[in-house]
Write a protein that holds these residues in place. Structure first.
Motif, PDB file in Angstrom:
ATOM      1  N   GLN A  10      17.209  35.031 -12.063  1.00  0.00           N
ATOM      2  CA  GLN A  10      17.736  33.953 -11.217  1.00  0.00           C
ATOM      3  C   GLN A  10      18.592  34.554 -10.098  1.00  0.00           C
ATOM      4  O   GLN A  10      18.131  35.425  -9.378  1.00  0.00           O
ATOM      5  CB  GLN A  10      18.497  32.967 -12.111  1.00  0.00           C
ATOM      6  CG  GLN A  10      17.572  32.346 -13.160  1.00  0.00           C
ATOM      7  CD  GLN A  10      18.314  31.687 -14.320  1.00  0.00           C
ATOM      8  OE1 GLN A  10      19.513  31.860 -14.519  1.00  0.00           O
ATOM      9  NE2 GLN A  10      17.569  30.929 -15.134  1.00  0.00           N
ATOM     10  N   CYS A 280      17.749  23.243  -7.137  1.00  0.00           N
ATOM     11  CA  CYS A 280      18.097  22.416  -8.308  1.00  0.00           C
ATOM     12  C   CYS A 280      19.603  22.256  -8.495  1.00  0.00           C
ATOM     13  O   CYS A 280      20.047  21.834  -9.582  1.00  0.00           O
ATOM     14  CB  CYS A 280      17.492  23.009  -9.575  1.00  0.00           C
ATOM     15  SG  CYS A 280      15.701  22.992  -9.533  1.00  0.00           S
ATOM     16  N   ASP A 311      14.928  26.117 -13.223  1.00  0.00           N
ATOM     17  CA  ASP A 311      13.918  26.014 -12.183  1.00  0.00           C
ATOM     18  C   ASP A 311      12.744  26.937 -12.543  1.00  0.00           C
ATOM     19  O   ASP A 311      12.846  28.158 -12.437  1.00  0.00           O
ATOM     20  CB  ASP A 311      14.563  26.441 -10.850  1.00  0.00           C
ATOM     21  CG  ASP A 311      13.627  26.311  -9.679  1.00  0.00           C
ATOM     22  OD1 ASP A 311      12.398  26.308  -9.889  1.00  0.00           O
ATOM     23  OD2 ASP A 311      14.130  26.224  -8.538  1.00  0.00           O
ATOM     24  N   CYS A 344      12.956  21.738 -13.772  1.00  0.00           N
ATOM     25  CA  CYS A 344      12.176  21.638 -12.533  1.00  0.00           C
ATOM     26  C   CYS A 344      10.838  22.358 -12.732  1.00  0.00           C
ATOM     27  O   CYS A 344      10.812  23.535 -13.102  1.00  0.00           O
ATOM     28  CB  CYS A 344      12.960  22.279 -11.392  1.00  0.00           C
ATOM     29  SG  CYS A 344      11.972  22.534  -9.916  1.00  0.00           S
ATOM     30  N   TYR A 347       8.134  21.947  -6.683  1.00  0.00           N
ATOM     31  CA  TYR A 347       8.937  21.477  -5.544  1.00  0.00           C
ATOM     32  C   TYR A 347       8.101  20.485  -4.751  1.00  0.00           C
ATOM     33  O   TYR A 347       6.888  20.684  -4.577  1.00  0.00           O
ATOM     34  CB  TYR A 347       9.286  22.624  -4.594  1.00  0.00           C
ATOM     35  CG  TYR A 347      10.217  23.698  -5.122  1.00  0.00           C
ATOM     36  CD1 TYR A 347      11.086  23.463  -6.188  1.00  0.00           C
ATOM     37  CD2 TYR A 347      10.232  24.952  -4.513  1.00  0.00           C
ATOM     38  CE1 TYR A 347      11.940  24.468  -6.633  1.00  0.00           C
ATOM     39  CE2 TYR A 347      11.075  25.961  -4.945  1.00  0.00           C
ATOM     40  CZ  TYR A 347      11.922  25.704  -6.014  1.00  0.00           C
ATOM     41  OH  TYR A 347      12.763  26.692  -6.449  1.00  0.00           O
ATOM     42  N   PRO A 369      13.354  19.180  -5.936  1.00  0.00           N
ATOM     43  CA  PRO A 369      12.788  19.503  -7.247  1.00  0.00           C
ATOM     44  C   PRO A 369      12.041  18.339  -7.882  1.00  0.00           C
ATOM     45  O   PRO A 369      12.452  17.182  -7.757  1.00  0.00           O
ATOM     46  CB  PRO A 369      14.013  19.862  -8.097  1.00  0.00           C
ATOM     47  CG  PRO A 369      15.213  19.616  -7.271  1.00  0.00           C
ATOM     48  CD  PRO A 369      14.816  19.209  -5.894  1.00  0.00           C
ATOM     49  N   TYR A 371      11.172  17.059 -11.457  1.00  0.00           N
ATOM     50  CA  TYR A 371      11.675  17.347 -12.801  1.00  0.00           C
ATOM     51  C   TYR A 371      10.795  16.762 -13.891  1.00  0.00           C
ATOM     52  O   TYR A 371      10.160  15.718 -13.706  1.00  0.00           O
ATOM     53  CB  TYR A 371      13.073  16.750 -12.979  1.00  0.00           C
ATOM     54  CG  TYR A 371      14.156  17.492 -12.221  1.00  0.00           C
ATOM     55  CD1 TYR A 371      14.497  18.795 -12.550  1.00  0.00           C
ATOM     56  CD2 TYR A 371      14.865  16.854 -11.184  1.00  0.00           C
ATOM     57  CE1 TYR A 371      15.501  19.464 -11.857  1.00  0.00           C
ATOM     58  CE2 TYR A 371      15.871  17.517 -10.501  1.00  0.00           C
ATOM     59  CZ  TYR A 371      16.191  18.829 -10.841  1.00  0.00           C
ATOM     60  OH  TYR A 371      17.181  19.483 -10.165  1.00  0.00           O
TER      61      TYR A 371
END
Ligand code: IMP
Length: 428
Positions: A10, A280, A311, A344, A347, A369, A371
């Protein structure tokens, strides 16, 4: 023996230190391959907390040789302070080896980091102001000083003279700051750092290959993470090195054929410190809840981290650019009280659905996002040590992440302690 890489999937702070420490139990060597003291690992061992910035997490395991590889940028004063702090806590740093080819962070790097951030104003990157970017810039411009130069006063003075000839007018005339005295700086570093670090400075490439050639297990420890990578991250809101698994080869001096496992450390939600896009991000009370329960404040800078739901668009990209073999999921317990838990899965960009990460930065800024909601487990997971003890919903959440990522989760963290984890699947 093959090497293992641990990399964040991340924007950093995934809890890599915890699993590096855990994996170090079976390792002979742990190598930092990039970054500097912008990193911060918090380790809790037998109730004692250690905050490490430069020294690899493996230092806490007495049988491990910790290595600071050639790809790291080293502030020698910070390194010495950290070694002293560890020694005061009863941790022996005698085995630590630092690459003579690693570049030094010197006071003008930090000064430049601070003034350029101020100069950028609203567009600042939100760096850690540790001088990381300026030190790597000097490395690329071939005017950097290296750790080995601490052992050669003549070369150190010569190189420092050349570089300050350029930096001093920049600091004084462009940024209205005081210039640095080359001789005072040379004296301080050569006297304070040279002799103290001399026993630790080594040909780490040779040491790493000796370990690999004699059947040793080597762990390559990434700092920062995939989306802070200079090439693969959300540029320019990135750090100045290559945390991705490929960076481990360059920053340690090995070829890709030596690596047979790449573990992607993935927090059960996402955080980010500093500026930059974060599709997100939660700016509501759930975001506050994640900050509070997850103690999401920087180890180093104490900055409040921005928080958001997991995400998997980013995660799939991280799987690709790192060739991840498996995931180590951290801080699952932080989600204990949330229901539903959102993930998420894609996109929405201008009405179009994207399952993979768009290459254009502007699209990432505009991404909304999509979800999927999963039921929460509303159970305290902090005491769980076996997969069979997981509530069904937590198990479903983990399997959902695996499906989305396309790789298995081997380890799952359920608390900050060294033993608060479970093996979800055997190592691949
Ligand atoms: P720098 O590495 O200090 O140049 O900072 C560049 C960006 O990387 C900033 O957004 C920092 O907040 C971020 N960053 C650097 N190191 C870390 C880390 O260890 N964890 C999380 N973010 C980091």
């Amino acid at each position: 023996m093959p090497a293992t890489v641990v990399v964040g999937t991340q924007w950093g702070d995934e809890g890599k230190g915890k699993f590096t420490d855990l994996l170090a139990r079976d390792m002979d060597m742990v190598v930092r391959y990039q970054g500097g003291h912008n990193a911060g690992h918090t380790l809790v061992v037998e109730g004692r907390t250690f905050k490490l910035q430069l020294v690899p997490s493996g230092v806490l395991s007495p049988h491990v040789t910790p290595i600071i590889g050639n790809g790291v940028v080293v502030d020698p004063l910070v390194l010495i302070a950290e070694m002293d702090q560890l020694a005061a806590g009863g941790i022996d740093c005698g085995r630590l080896r630092v690459s003579g080819n690693a570049h030094l962070i010197l006071p003008y790097h930090q000064a430049l980091d601070v003034v350029t951030e101020r100069h950028l104003g609203r567009n600042k990157l939100g760096t850690t102001k540790r001088g990381i970017g300026p030190a790597y810039a000097d490395k690329a411009a071939r005017v950097g000083l290296r750790v080995q130069d601490l052992l050669d006063p003549k070369i150190f003075r010569e190189k420092l003279g050349v570089v300050l000839h350029e930096k001093n007018p920049l600091l004084a005339k462009v940024y209205n700051r005081l210039p640095f005295d080359p001789e005072a700086m040379a004296q301080q570093y050569l006297e304070e750092c040279g002799p103290r670090l001399a026993p630790h400075i080594a040909d780490t490439v040779g040491l790493i290959h000796d370990a690999l050639d004699t059947g040793g297990n080597v762990l390559l420890e990434g700092a920062q993470a995939t989306f802070l990578d200079l090439d693969h991250g959300t540029y320019p809101f990135v750090t100045s090195s290559n945390p991705v698994a490929g960076g481990a080869c360059v920053g340690a001096g090995i070829g890709p054929r030596h690596i047979d496992r790449v573990i992607g450390v993935t927090k059960a939600y996402v955080t980010r410190v500093g500026s930059g896009p974060f599709p997100c991000e939660l700016t509501d009370e759930i975001g506050d809840h994640l900050v509070d329960v997850g103690h999401e404040y920087g180890t180093n800078t104490k900055r409040r981290r921005r928080c958001g739901w997991l995400d998997t668009v980013m995660l799939r990209h991280a799987v690709r650019v790192n060739s991840l073999s498996d995931l180590a999921i951290t801080k699952l317990d932080v989600l204990d009280d949330l229901d539903p838990i959102r993930v998420c899965v894609a996109y929405d960009i201008d009405g179009e659905r994207h399952h993979s990460l768009p290459y254009h930065q502007s699209d990432i800024h505009r991404a909304v996002p999509v979800y999927e909601d999963l039921p929460g487990w509303r159970t305290d997971l902090t005491g769980v040590s076996d997969r069979s003890e997981l509530p069904r919903q937590a198990d479903d959440y983990l399997r959902f992440i695996e499906e989305q990522a396309g790789v298995p989760a081997s380890l799952v963290g359920v608390g900050p302690g060294r033993d608060q984890f479970l093996t979800y699947r055997p190592a691949p």
